[in-house]
Write a protein that holds these residues in place. Structure first.
Motif, PDB file in Angstrom:
ATOM      1  N   LEU A 255      -3.559   1.693   0.511  1.00 36.45           N
ATOM      2  CA  LEU A 255      -4.927   2.184   0.709  1.00 36.45           C
ATOM      3  C   LEU A 255      -4.981   3.658   1.099  1.00 36.45           C
ATOM      4  O   LEU A 255      -5.675   4.450   0.464  1.00 36.45           O
ATOM      5  CB  LEU A 255      -5.661   1.338   1.750  1.00 36.45           C
ATOM      6  N   GLY A 256      -4.263   4.048   2.123  1.00 31.91           N
ATOM      7  CA  GLY A 256      -4.353   5.419   2.625  1.00 31.91           C
ATOM      8  C   GLY A 256      -3.959   6.464   1.596  1.00 31.91           C
ATOM      9  O   GLY A 256      -4.692   7.415   1.339  1.00 31.91           O
TER      10      GLY A 256
ATOM     11  N   ASN B 159      -8.279   6.062  -6.712  1.00 32.20           N
ATOM     12  CA  ASN B 159      -9.264   5.595  -5.720  1.00 32.20           C
ATOM     13  C   ASN B 159      -9.773   4.202  -6.064  1.00 32.20           C
ATOM     14  O   ASN B 159     -10.011   3.380  -5.172  1.00 32.20           O
ATOM     15  CB  ASN B 159     -10.449   6.555  -5.633  1.00 32.20           C
ATOM     16  N   SER B 160      -9.917   3.920  -7.366  1.00 35.73           N
ATOM     17  CA  SER B 160     -10.470   2.624  -7.780  1.00 35.73           C
ATOM     18  C   SER B 160      -9.506   1.457  -7.551  1.00 35.73           C
ATOM     19  O   SER B 160      -9.940   0.318  -7.420  1.00 35.73           O
ATOM     20  CB  SER B 160     -10.893   2.666  -9.255  1.00 35.73           C
ATOM     21  N   ILE B 161      -8.202   1.721  -7.518  1.00 37.34           N
ATOM     22  CA  ILE B 161      -7.234   0.627  -7.298  1.00 37.34           C
ATOM     23  C   ILE B 161      -6.654   0.640  -5.892  1.00 37.34           C
ATOM     24  O   ILE B 161      -5.873  -0.246  -5.535  1.00 37.34           O
ATOM     25  CB  ILE B 161      -6.096   0.662  -8.346  1.00 37.34           C
ATOM     26  N   ALA B 162      -7.043   1.616  -5.082  1.00 38.41           N
ATOM     27  CA  ALA B 162      -6.504   1.738  -3.724  1.00 38.41           C
ATOM     28  C   ALA B 162      -6.754   0.465  -2.919  1.00 38.41           C
ATOM     29  O   ALA B 162      -7.881  -0.017  -2.846  1.00 38.41           O
ATOM     30  CB  ALA B 162      -7.133   2.928  -3.012  1.00 38.41           C
TER      31      ALA B 162
ATOM     32  N   LYS C 116       6.466  -0.019   5.828  1.00 47.40           N
ATOM     33  CA  LYS C 116       5.130  -0.515   5.470  1.00 47.40           C
ATOM     34  C   LYS C 116       4.970  -1.998   5.805  1.00 47.40           C
ATOM     35  O   LYS C 116       3.901  -2.437   6.206  1.00 47.40           O
ATOM     36  CB  LYS C 116       4.871  -0.266   3.986  1.00 47.40           C
ATOM     37  N   LEU C 117       6.041  -2.753   5.661  1.00 38.68           N
ATOM     38  CA  LEU C 117       5.997  -4.184   5.968  1.00 38.68           C
ATOM     39  C   LEU C 117       5.775  -4.431   7.455  1.00 38.68           C
ATOM     40  O   LEU C 117       4.962  -5.279   7.842  1.00 38.68           O
ATOM     41  CB  LEU C 117       7.308  -4.854   5.530  1.00 38.68           C
ATOM     42  N   LEU C 118       6.471  -3.670   8.303  1.00 36.18           N
ATOM     43  CA  LEU C 118       6.481  -3.948   9.746  1.00 36.18           C
ATOM     44  C   LEU C 118       5.805  -2.882  10.603  1.00 36.18           C
ATOM     45  O   LEU C 118       5.707  -3.071  11.813  1.00 36.18           O
ATOM     46  CB  LEU C 118       7.939  -4.104  10.210  1.00 36.18           C
ATOM     47  N   ALA C 119       5.368  -1.780  10.016  1.00 44.10           N
ATOM     48  CA  ALA C 119       4.797  -0.652  10.771  1.00 44.10           C
ATOM     49  C   ALA C 119       5.784  -0.190  11.839  1.00 44.10           C
ATOM     50  O   ALA C 119       5.565  -0.335  13.035  1.00 44.10           O
ATOM     51  CB  ALA C 119       3.445  -1.014  11.397  1.00 44.10           C
TER      52      ALA C 119
ATOM     53  N   LEU D 146      -3.562   6.217  -1.757  1.00 46.00           N
ATOM     54  CA  LEU D 146      -4.342   6.236  -2.989  1.00 46.00           C
ATOM     55  C   LEU D 146      -5.809   6.588  -2.766  1.00 46.00           C
ATOM     56  O   LEU D 146      -6.470   7.121  -3.653  1.00 46.00           O
ATOM     57  CB  LEU D 146      -4.233   4.893  -3.715  1.00 46.00           C
ATOM     58  N   LYS D 147      -6.335   6.294  -1.592  1.00 48.03           N
ATOM     59  CA  LYS D 147      -7.750   6.577  -1.315  1.00 48.03           C
ATOM     60  C   LYS D 147      -7.943   8.002  -0.799  1.00 48.03           C
ATOM     61  O   LYS D 147      -8.863   8.698  -1.212  1.00 48.03           O
ATOM     62  CB  LYS D 147      -8.274   5.569  -0.289  1.00 48.03           C
ATOM     63  N   PHE D 148      -7.067   8.407   0.128  1.00 49.14           N
ATOM     64  CA  PHE D 148      -7.277   9.704   0.791  1.00 49.14           C
ATOM     65  C   PHE D 148      -6.304  10.792   0.343  1.00 49.14           C
ATOM     66  O   PHE D 148      -6.565  11.968   0.536  1.00 49.14           O
ATOM     67  CB  PHE D 148      -7.205   9.521   2.307  1.00 49.14           C
ATOM     68  N   GLY D 149      -5.180  10.402  -0.265  1.00 48.56           N
ATOM     69  CA  GLY D 149      -4.203  11.382  -0.722  1.00 48.56           C
ATOM     70  C   GLY D 149      -4.367  11.769  -2.176  1.00 48.56           C
ATOM     71  O   GLY D 149      -3.778  12.745  -2.631  1.00 48.56           O
ATOM     72  N   ALA D 150      -5.161  11.013  -2.911  1.00 47.67           N
ATOM     73  CA  ALA D 150      -5.327  11.279  -4.345  1.00 47.67           C
ATOM     74  C   ALA D 150      -6.160  12.533  -4.568  1.00 47.67           C
ATOM     75  O   ALA D 150      -7.156  12.765  -3.880  1.00 47.67           O
ATOM     76  CB  ALA D 150      -5.981  10.083  -5.034  1.00 47.67           C
ATOM     77  N   ASP D 151      -5.715  13.323  -5.559  1.00 49.56           N
ATOM     78  CA  ASP D 151      -6.433  14.535  -5.917  1.00 49.56           C
ATOM     79  C   ASP D 151      -6.061  14.883  -7.353  1.00 49.56           C
ATOM     80  O   ASP D 151      -4.997  14.514  -7.826  1.00 49.56           O
ATOM     81  CB  ASP D 151      -6.041  15.675  -4.973  1.00 49.56           C
ATOM     82  N   GLY D 152      -6.925  15.561  -8.037  1.00 44.83           N
ATOM     83  CA  GLY D 152      -6.618  15.978  -9.395  1.00 44.83           C
ATOM     84  C   GLY D 152      -7.219  15.068 -10.448  1.00 44.83           C
ATOM     85  O   GLY D 152      -8.140  14.293 -10.171  1.00 44.83           O
ATOM     86  N   PRO D 153      -6.672  15.106 -11.662  1.00 42.54           N
ATOM     87  CA  PRO D 153      -7.295  14.417 -12.796  1.00 42.54           C
ATOM     88  C   PRO D 153      -7.299  12.890 -12.700  1.00 42.54           C
ATOM     89  O   PRO D 153      -8.110  12.245 -13.352  1.00 42.54           O
ATOM     90  CB  PRO D 153      -6.471  14.879 -14.002  1.00 42.54           C
ATOM     91  N   PHE D 154      -6.417  12.301 -11.899  1.00 42.52           N
ATOM     92  CA  PHE D 154      -6.346  10.846 -11.806  1.00 42.52           C
ATOM     93  C   PHE D 154      -6.936  10.302 -10.505  1.00 42.52           C
ATOM     94  O   PHE D 154      -6.783   9.127 -10.193  1.00 42.52           O
ATOM     95  CB  PHE D 154      -4.889  10.373 -11.951  1.00 42.52           C
TER      96      PHE D 154
END
Length: 196
Positions: free
Chosen positions: A83-84, A99-102, A46-49, A86-94
């Motif tokens: 971002l990716g 999404n709000s902290i992504a 994640k640091l260096l891609a 938490l924004k696009f992989g999140a599903d379910g009750p949380f």
């Protein structure tokens, strides 16, 4: 004593005498180092891609996959490590919470610090109590991002990782093939046992 109780007691003692503590210690050390390197790899990717999970993309129109190592996806180049997922992989009750902290800066910093700190501690075999607890917490949080899991009603690799890290901390797995003995003998750790 009944014969079934004697047999059970005898079998239990036989299992104890057949146990190989040295082999078990090396197996736990191998597991600890493998988990540590997994956390460190995630941090550096994640640091260096490095082009494994980060820096890889697929053109939706053509389906062609490209790899941009050390490119824009790298955190050091302005990429966003949370971002990716938490924004696009999140599903379910949380989902709404994640999404709000992504992509928030504080989330990125905490996540990256956790990957680095847990990875170093596990790889080196130091601070196993904190590394085990923090790693288990991180795994549980990642598990809650996408509920229910895809292949089981409640278990997935995140839960197994959390359990494994607790076992590694509980068994002092840093003592074999690690710096646990040296770490635990420092005055700081002697005065603060939670740092063991």
């Amino acid at each position: 004593m009944s014969s079934s109780i004697k047999a059970t007691t005898h079998d239990h003692h036989a299992a104890e005498t057949n146990a190989n503590p040295a082999f078990a210690a090396r197996a736990l050390a191998t597991l600890r180092i493998a988990f540590g390197l997994t956390f460190l790899w995630a941090f550096f990717d994640k640091l260096l891609a490095l082009g494994f999970a980060t820096g890889r993309s697929v053109d939706p129109a053509t389906g062609v996959e490209t790899v941009d190592r050390f490119g824009d996806a790298a955190w050091i180049n302005g990429g966003n490590p949370t971002l990716g997922f938490l924004k696009f992989g999140a599903d379910g009750p949380f989902k709404d919470f994640y999404n709000s902290i992504a992509g928030e800066a504080w989330v990125n910093w905490l996540f990256m610090a956790a990957l680095l700190g847990i990875g170093l501690a596990l790889t080196l075999g130091i601070g196993m109590r904190i590394a085990g607890a923090a790693g288990a917490l991180l795994y549980i949080m990642m598990w809650t991002v996408a509920l229910p899991p895809e292949n089981h009603p409640f278990l997935d690799d995140h839960i197994l990782g959390a359990i494994s890290l607790v076992v590694l901390a509980a068994t002092s797995a840093g003592m074999t093939w690690g710096l646990g003995r040296q770490w635990n003998s420092t005055e700081l750790v002697k005065r603060n046992q939670f740092l063991r």
